[in-house]
Design an enzyme around this catalytic site. Structure first.
Site, PDB file in Angstrom:
ATOM      1  N   THR A   1       0.827  -1.209   0.000  1.00 22.83           N
ATOM      2  CA  THR A   1       0.000   0.000   0.000  1.00 22.83           C
ATOM      3  C   THR A   1       0.859   1.256   0.000  1.00 22.83           C
ATOM      4  O   THR A   1       0.535   2.248  -0.644  1.00 22.83           O
ATOM      5  CB  THR A   1      -0.948  -0.006   1.215  1.00 22.83           C
ATOM      6  OG1 THR A   1      -1.643  -1.247   1.251  1.00 22.83           O
ATOM      7  CG2 THR A   1      -1.964   1.123   1.113  1.00 22.83           C
TER       8      THR A   1
ATOM      9  N   CYS B   1       3.455  -6.828  13.114  1.00 21.77           N
ATOM     10  CA  CYS B   1       3.057  -6.625  14.509  1.00 21.77           C
ATOM     11  C   CYS B   1       2.481  -7.893  15.111  1.00 21.77           C
ATOM     12  O   CYS B   1       2.588  -8.134  16.303  1.00 21.77           O
ATOM     13  CB  CYS B   1       2.033  -5.509  14.622  1.00 21.77           C
ATOM     14  SG  CYS B   1       2.709  -3.924  14.147  1.00 21.77           S
TER      15      CYS B   1
ATOM     16  N   CYS C   1      15.629   6.766  -9.949  1.00 22.15           N
ATOM     17  CA  CYS C   1      14.517   6.196  -9.182  1.00 22.15           C
ATOM     18  C   CYS C   1      13.359   5.890 -10.125  1.00 22.15           C
ATOM     19  O   CYS C   1      12.956   6.733 -10.924  1.00 22.15           O
ATOM     20  CB  CYS C   1      14.051   7.153  -8.083  1.00 22.15           C
ATOM     21  SG  CYS C   1      12.511   6.639  -7.277  1.00 22.15           S
TER      22      CYS C   1
ATOM     23  N   CYS D   1      10.062   8.513  -8.912  1.00 17.65           N
ATOM     24  CA  CYS D   1      10.160   9.966  -9.090  1.00 17.65           C
ATOM     25  C   CYS D   1      11.127  10.350 -10.201  1.00 17.65           C
ATOM     26  O   CYS D   1      11.042  11.466 -10.728  1.00 17.65           O
ATOM     27  CB  CYS D   1      10.515  10.656  -7.778  1.00 17.65           C
ATOM     28  SG  CYS D   1      12.165  10.341  -7.156  1.00 17.65           S
TER      29      CYS D   1
HETATM   30 ZN    ZN Z   1      12.124   8.445  -5.908  1.00 15.70          ZN
END
Ligand code: ZN
Length: 340
Positions: free
Chosen positions: A133, A186, A244, A247
């Site tokens: 997510t 968890c 990347c 981005c």
């Molecule tokens: Zn990035």
């Protein structure tokens, strides 16, 4: 600002970093919080009390008694009623701040609904428990140039990162690949409520800075902090990583749905998780699962019983979960007990 509003937020308005103008900006701010478990409910509580005008709260799970140790927006009644967390959160917030708008959504965030659930807000906050997510949030935030804040807590360990579009590194710059194999969750490693509140406090403060226009005061590092060992580390994230995928190359595989396992109903009262890239070590996972239910395995399958569910796990990570036809519930169980 009405007299009552002024009184409610008076101590926060006195703080120089906020002031009357900052408080007004908060009241006009819209924020999505993805996941309302431990970190999500702590962040939601802080931002709601601070007077952020609109909180959209997304969560796919329901309240259980084992949540109450750390999920501060819920109580025993919510657990008895198995209330969806988003609904329980909205009810509780209305008891302490009826002047803000809370939009609860009982959903699993997916590429199909991401625009509807994350669109039209100033900032996105991470209250999730899984990387799948988080990569989806990151893709959406990078693509639409919306700021978001990553926050995670497992055991006594916490980590948080601010993403400022067009300026800082994104989640994929720092973690190019999701952790493979079984990872700590968890439900298998436990969690300290103090670790949750620490990371939620840091993330909520960074959110306030962003929303009042104090972006220059925001941290440009990945901060990790273990409240038990007292180890604290920061990695510079002021600049994006060249190349990347998200981005840099604007290749949004998670938004396209390519990076997500497909989930289909595979018969009456069961759901199949088509994850096939998570090699499972049955002996290791048996040790981790034993405190949480009955476990048995041979070389081909592992069976895990936790009422009212029965999970059958295959060596490649595929699973069949009996006891539900709700894909969101099945995914949540898988994320908890196998890994996210
Ligand atoms: Zn990035």
């Amino acid at each position: 600002m009405s007299f009552e509003l002024h009184d409610r937020y008076s101590r926060q308005v006195l703080f120089a970093g906020i002031g009357p103008d900052g408080q007004k900006m908060l009241s006009k701010s819209r924020v999505s919080i993805v996941g309302c478990g431990a970190t999500g409910s702590a962040i939601a509580s802080l931002l709601a009390r601070s007077g952020v005008g609109m909180l959209r709260i997304l969560d796919r799970d329901y309240v259980e008694s084992s949540n109450l140790q750390r999920q501060t927006l819920f109580d025993e009644n919510d657990a008895r009623e198995s209330l969806p967390k988003a609904i329980a959160a909205a009810r509780q917030i209305a008891r302490f701040n009826s002047q803000i708008l809370v939009e609860p959504h009982v959903v699993d965030l997916t590429p199909a609904n991401v625009e509807q659930l994350l669109g039209g807000v100033n900032l996105i906050l991470d209250g999730t428990d899984n990387f799948e997510t988080r990569y989806l949030i990151n893709d959406y935030a990078v693509k639409t140039a919306v700021a978001w804040i990553y926050a995670a807590a497992v055991g006594s360990y916490t980590a948080t990162l601010n993403f400022l579009p067009g300026e800082t590194a994104c989640l994929a710059c720092v973690f190019p690949d999701a952790p493979r194999g079984t990872v700590e969750t968890c439900e298998t490693s436990g969690i300290l409520n103090s670790a949750v509140n620490l990371v939620a406090s840091i993330a909520a403060t960074e959110a306030l800075k962003f929303l009042v226009g104090a972006q220059s005061k925001m941290r440009r590092t990945l901060l990790s902090w273990d409240v038990w060992s007292n180890e604290r580390a920061e990695i510079a994230t002021a600049k994006p990583r060249p190349g990347c995928q998200a981005c840099g190359e604007k290749h949004f595989i998670h938004l396209a749905g390519e990076g997500r396992p497909h989930i289909t109903l595979c018969g009456r009262n069961s759901v199949q998780i088509h994850e096939q890239q998570r090699p499972i070590d049955f002996a290791e996972i048996t040790t981790r699962l034993l405190p949480h239910g009955n476990v048995r395995h041979n070389e081909f399958v592992l069976k895990f019983w936790r009422e009212p569910y029965e999970m059958t796990l295959f060596p490649d990570g595929r699973a069949i979960i009996k006891g539900t036809t709700d894909t969101a519930v099945a995914r949540s169980l898988y994320a908890r007990y196998v890994g996210s």
